[in-house]
Design an enzyme around this catalytic site. Structure first.
Site, mmCIF file in Angstrom:
data_model
loop_
_atom_site.group_PDB
_atom_site.id
_atom_site.type_symbol
_atom_site.label_atom_id
_atom_site.label_comp_id
_atom_site.label_asym_id
_atom_site.label_seq_id
_atom_site.Cartn_x
_atom_site.Cartn_y
_atom_site.Cartn_z
ATOM 1 N N ILE A 9 0.814 -1.027 0.088
ATOM 2 C CA ILE A 9 -0.051 0.141 0.088
ATOM 3 C C ILE A 9 1.035 1.376 0.004
ATOM 4 C CG2 ILE A 9 -0.306 0.273 2.554
ATOM 5 C CD1 ILE A 9 -3.215 0.817 1.891
ATOM 6 N N SER A 86 10.452 -4.408 -6.971
ATOM 7 C CA SER A 86 9.987 -4.076 -8.151
ATOM 8 C C SER A 86 10.964 -3.400 -9.044
ATOM 9 C CB SER A 86 8.776 -3.275 -8.213
ATOM 10 O OG SER A 86 9.122 -1.943 -7.644
ATOM 11 N N SER A 127 3.535 -8.671 -14.626
ATOM 12 C CA SER A 127 4.258 -7.513 -15.348
ATOM 13 C C SER A 127 4.583 -7.858 -16.900
ATOM 14 C CB SER A 127 5.384 -7.431 -14.577
ATOM 15 O OG SER A 127 6.388 -6.490 -15.376
ATOM 16 N N GLU A 129 7.378 -7.297 -18.222
ATOM 17 C CA GLU A 129 8.633 -8.022 -17.961
ATOM 18 C C GLU A 129 8.648 -9.386 -18.214
ATOM 19 O OE1 GLU A 129 11.948 -6.647 -17.156
ATOM 20 O OE2 GLU A 129 11.039 -5.019 -18.440
ATOM 21 N N TYR A 151 13.655 -10.464 -11.809
ATOM 22 C CA TYR A 151 12.440 -9.733 -11.537
ATOM 23 C C TYR A 151 11.405 -10.367 -12.571
ATOM 24 C CZ TYR A 151 8.589 -6.419 -11.659
ATOM 25 O OH TYR A 151 7.266 -5.867 -11.522
HETATM 26 P P1 NAP Z 1 6.532 0.177 -6.028
HETATM 27 O O1 NAP Z 1 6.379 1.606 -5.837
HETATM 28 O O2 NAP Z 1 8.041 -0.414 -5.886
HETATM 29 O O3 NAP Z 1 6.006 -0.369 -4.630
HETATM 30 C C1 NAP Z 1 6.235 -1.665 -3.779
HETATM 31 C C2 NAP Z 1 5.399 -1.999 -2.493
HETATM 32 O O4 NAP Z 1 5.987 -3.179 -2.128
HETATM 33 C C3 NAP Z 1 5.924 -1.132 -1.562
HETATM 34 O O5 NAP Z 1 4.693 -0.910 -0.832
HETATM 35 C C4 NAP Z 1 7.017 -1.669 -0.630
HETATM 36 O O6 NAP Z 1 7.026 -1.485 0.500
HETATM 37 C C5 NAP Z 1 6.532 -3.260 -0.882
HETATM 38 N N1 NAP Z 1 7.228 -4.183 -0.346
HETATM 39 C C6 NAP Z 1 8.446 -4.476 -0.927
HETATM 40 N N2 NAP Z 1 8.997 -5.430 -0.425
HETATM 41 C C7 NAP Z 1 8.282 -5.784 0.714
HETATM 42 C C8 NAP Z 1 8.292 -6.812 1.572
HETATM 43 N N3 NAP Z 1 9.669 -7.609 1.765
HETATM 44 N N4 NAP Z 1 7.546 -6.718 2.498
HETATM 45 C C9 NAP Z 1 6.522 -6.098 2.597
HETATM 46 N N5 NAP Z 1 6.091 -5.107 1.429
HETATM 47 C C10 NAP Z 1 7.115 -5.070 0.608
HETATM 48 O O7 NAP Z 1 5.912 -0.443 -6.944
HETATM 49 P P2 NAP Z 1 4.346 -0.257 -7.775
HETATM 50 O O8 NAP Z 1 4.883 0.591 -8.835
HETATM 51 O O9 NAP Z 1 3.547 0.389 -7.157
HETATM 52 O O10 NAP Z 1 4.062 -1.686 -8.270
HETATM 53 C C11 NAP Z 1 3.103 -2.218 -7.808
HETATM 54 C C12 NAP Z 1 3.360 -3.917 -8.067
HETATM 55 O O11 NAP Z 1 3.072 -3.918 -9.666
HETATM 56 C C13 NAP Z 1 4.599 -4.568 -7.777
HETATM 57 O O12 NAP Z 1 4.653 -5.842 -7.639
HETATM 58 C C14 NAP Z 1 5.393 -4.214 -9.161
HETATM 59 O O13 NAP Z 1 6.564 -5.347 -9.233
HETATM 60 C C15 NAP Z 1 4.138 -4.612 -10.210
HETATM 61 N N6 NAP Z 1 4.217 -3.922 -11.269
HETATM 62 C C16 NAP Z 1 4.381 -2.520 -11.483
HETATM 63 C C17 NAP Z 1 4.425 -2.087 -12.655
HETATM 64 C C18 NAP Z 1 4.786 -0.519 -12.909
HETATM 65 O O14 NAP Z 1 5.033 0.163 -14.200
HETATM 66 N N7 NAP Z 1 4.779 0.120 -11.808
HETATM 67 C C19 NAP Z 1 4.348 -2.599 -13.958
HETATM 68 C C20 NAP Z 1 3.842 -4.024 -13.683
HETATM 69 C C21 NAP Z 1 4.004 -4.671 -12.412
HETATM 70 P P3 NAP Z 1 8.158 -0.428 1.194
HETATM 71 O O15 NAP Z 1 7.497 1.171 0.949
HETATM 72 O O16 NAP Z 1 8.043 -0.720 2.684
HETATM 73 O O17 NAP Z 1 9.367 -0.323 0.266
HETATM 74 O O1 F7E Z 2 13.311 1.264 -16.947
HETATM 75 C C1 F7E Z 2 16.083 2.178 -19.226
HETATM 76 C C2 F7E Z 2 16.088 0.728 -18.848
HETATM 77 O O2 F7E Z 2 13.583 1.116 -14.494
HETATM 78 C C3 F7E Z 2 12.818 1.263 -18.241
HETATM 79 C C4 F7E Z 2 9.039 -1.437 -13.164
HETATM 80 O O3 F7E Z 2 7.952 -1.039 -12.712
HETATM 81 O O4 F7E Z 2 7.960 -1.610 -15.274
HETATM 82 C C5 F7E Z 2 9.134 -1.311 -14.600
HETATM 83 O O5 F7E Z 2 10.462 -1.927 -15.148
HETATM 84 C C6 F7E Z 2 13.946 1.503 -19.438
HETATM 85 C C7 F7E Z 2 14.827 0.161 -19.349
HETATM 86 O O6 F7E Z 2 11.242 0.282 -15.625
HETATM 87 C C8 F7E Z 2 18.142 4.340 -17.266
HETATM 88 O O7 F7E Z 2 17.234 0.027 -19.287
HETATM 89 C C9 F7E Z 2 17.752 3.998 -19.353
HETATM 90 O O8 F7E Z 2 15.010 -0.324 -20.567
HETATM 91 O O9 F7E Z 2 12.024 2.442 -15.650
HETATM 92 P P1 F7E Z 2 12.553 1.338 -15.502
HETATM 93 P P2 F7E Z 2 11.515 -1.223 -16.251
HETATM 94 O O10 F7E Z 2 12.548 -1.898 -16.079
HETATM 95 O O11 F7E Z 2 10.812 -1.262 -17.457
HETATM 96 C C10 F7E Z 2 7.916 -2.828 -15.517
HETATM 97 C C11 F7E Z 2 6.566 -3.207 -16.202
HETATM 98 C C12 F7E Z 2 7.676 -3.560 -13.786
HETATM 99 O O12 F7E Z 2 7.026 -4.264 -13.746
HETATM 100 C C13 F7E Z 2 8.585 -3.013 -12.947
HETATM 101 O O13 F7E Z 2 8.145 -3.400 -11.950
HETATM 102 O O14 F7E Z 2 14.652 2.660 -19.156
HETATM 103 N N1 F7E Z 2 16.859 3.094 -18.724
HETATM 104 N N2 F7E Z 2 18.477 4.498 -18.368
HETATM 105 C C14 F7E Z 2 17.108 3.262 -17.350
HETATM 106 N N3 F7E Z 2 16.293 2.851 -16.261
HETATM 107 C C15 F7E Z 2 16.461 3.531 -15.298
HETATM 108 N N4 F7E Z 2 15.799 2.877 -13.865
HETATM 109 N N5 F7E Z 2 17.577 4.012 -14.968
HETATM 110 C C16 F7E Z 2 18.563 4.804 -16.000
HETATM 111 O O15 F7E Z 2 19.331 5.806 -15.887
#
Ligand code: NAP
Ligand code: F7E
Length: 325
Positions: A9, A86, A127, A129, A151
């Site tokens: 949350i 994440s 995801s 990913e 991941y």
């Molecule tokens: P986020 O901002 O990184 O939030 C992750 C949450 O997980 C935080 O509340 C974190 O708590 C909690 N958490 C991590 N490790 C934990 C542990 N060991 N025990 C209890 N809580 C833990 O991620 P988000 O962007 O909101 O994404 C939500 C979910 O969707 C994740 O599962 C992510 O992998 C997935 N997802 C995200 C995206 C995206 O683009 N955002 C896309 C596809 C899937 P703390 O605050 O304490 O660290």
């Molecule tokens: O990277 C490139 C990097 O870390 C996006 C998570 O929410 O979405 C997220 O994963 C792209 C990649 O997101 C930097 O190489 C370049 O190609 O923002 P990102 P991600 O890896 O796509 C998926 C759907 C999830 O599920 C995940 O939880 O950007 N890139 N330069 C960089 N990325 C980062 N972080 N930092 C750089 O400096």
């Protein structure tokens, strides 16, 4: 009154989803790490304005007992399992903790629900990913998985666990295969926020340059507020199922940089430097999702487009760094 339990949350999606569920009249419970309750100022910033309206429980993905006790006590009607390590980059540095936490955490919560709240509807945060080295573009629910990071592997396992609990134990369990979604509440380690925060800091004279990795990677970026609505809709359907949630558009990191710096009135070429150390050992080169199943069955479609998303994030970051904020 319906009772929802949200793991994660305190994260970006947890913050949007908890507000959505409160607006719909739910009693909202959230699982947070113990340290968060001891340091709410820093660790609960995304849900600061709704702290009095949600009920928080301390628990950890690493502890089956903590999750079991919370599920037994609350007996939720709906459970949104968002908690995970994440950050893809970090998963290459510490494969073991990412894989253990993400796979076991999902397994623990599913098992606790099976034992103590078998009627509870379950959402798993799958995801894009999982598609990794994509076999076809755009990606649909039928596209085979080929994860490219620890991941991504952990999310494939969570997705398969969710499907198996649905098929074997008749749990109402759904996976949302969500493509990248962003917002002003995005974590600073992800590329979009790193760029919008970097541009705002350069504009305010607080930084001189921004180091980035691979500018050629292509992502399908949407708005987190739209995507959390899709999570809710999945659990309101007559049958559990899995859905791709995306915008259907793909853009390079370079395009994001150009637009973001442009909104801040800056020429990105003067400030952005590439650093080989920020490249990933195995990259996901292109993601682009086909959300037609969600559109047909959930009547869902994205509302915020790429340009408006970038503008929204830059404007919020400019406000945050301004001396009057
Ligand atoms: P986020 O901002 O990184 O939030 C992750 C949450 O997980 C935080 O509340 C974190 O708590 C909690 N958490 C991590 N490790 C934990 C542990 N060991 N025990 C209890 N809580 C833990 O991620 P988000 O962007 O909101 O994404 C939500 C979910 O969707 C994740 O599962 C992510 O992998 C997935 N997802 C995200 C995206 C995206 O683009 N955002 C896309 C596809 C899937 P703390 O605050 O304490 O660290
Ligand atoms: O990277 C490139 C990097 O870390 C996006 C998570 O929410 O979405 C997220 O994963 C792209 C990649 O997101 C930097 O190489 C370049 O190609 O923002 P990102 P991600 O890896 O796509 C998926 C759907 C999830 O599920 C995940 O939880 O950007 N890139 N330069 C960089 N990325 C980062 N972080 N930092 C750089 O400096």
């Amino acid at each position: 009154m319906k009772r929802a339990l949200i793991t994660g949350i305190t994260g970006q999606d947890g913050a949007y989803l908890s507000r959505l569920l409160l607006d719909k009249g739910y009693e909202v419970h959230g699982i947070v790490r113990r340290v968060a309750l001891e340091d709410p100022e820093h660790r609960l910033w995304r849900i600061r304005s709704i702290l009095k309206k949600v009920i928080l429980h301390s628990g950890s993905l690493e502890s089956y007992a903590s999750l079991f006790d919370i599920v037994e006590k609350i007996k939720p009607d709906e459970c949104y399992h968002l908690a995970a390590q994440s950050f893809v980059s970090y998963s290459f540095e510490d494969e073991f903790s990412t894989i253990n936490t993400n796979i076991n955490g999902t397994h623990f919560i599913l098992s606790a629900l099976k034992n103590k709240a078998p009627k509870c509807k379950f959402y798993f945060a799958a995801s894009s990913e999982q598609f990794g080295k994509v076999r076809k573009t755009p990606q649909t629910e039928e596209t085979p998985f080929h994860p490219r990071s620890p991941y991504g592997i952990s999310k494939v396992a969570g997705y398969e666990l969710t499907r198996n609990y649905r098929e074997a134990y008749n749990i109402f369990a759904c996976s949302g295969i969500l493509f990248n979604h962003e917002s002003p509440m995005r974590g600073y380690e992800f590329v979009t926020r790193k760029i919008t925060n970097g541009a705002a800091r350069i504009k305010a004279g607080l930084a001189k340059e921004l180091q980035l990795g691979n500018l050629d990677a292509k992502r399908d970026w949407g708005f987190a507020g739209d995507y959390t609505e899709a999570m809710f809709l999945m659990l309101q359907q007559p049958e559990p199922d899995d859905y791709v949630i995306a915008t259907g558009e793909t853009h390079t990191v370079r395009e994001f940089v150009e637009l973001a710096f442009g909104h801040a009135g800056l020429d990105w070429k003067k400030y952005v430097k590439q650093d080989e150390a920020l490249f990933r050992p195995a990259e996901v080169n292109i993601l682009c999702g086909d959300y037609s199943k969600a559109q047909k069955k959930l009547h869902w479609k994205p509302k915020v487009n790429f340009k408006d998303l970038v503008r929204m994030m830059v404007e919020e970051d400019l406000k945050l760094v301004s001396p009057h904020s």
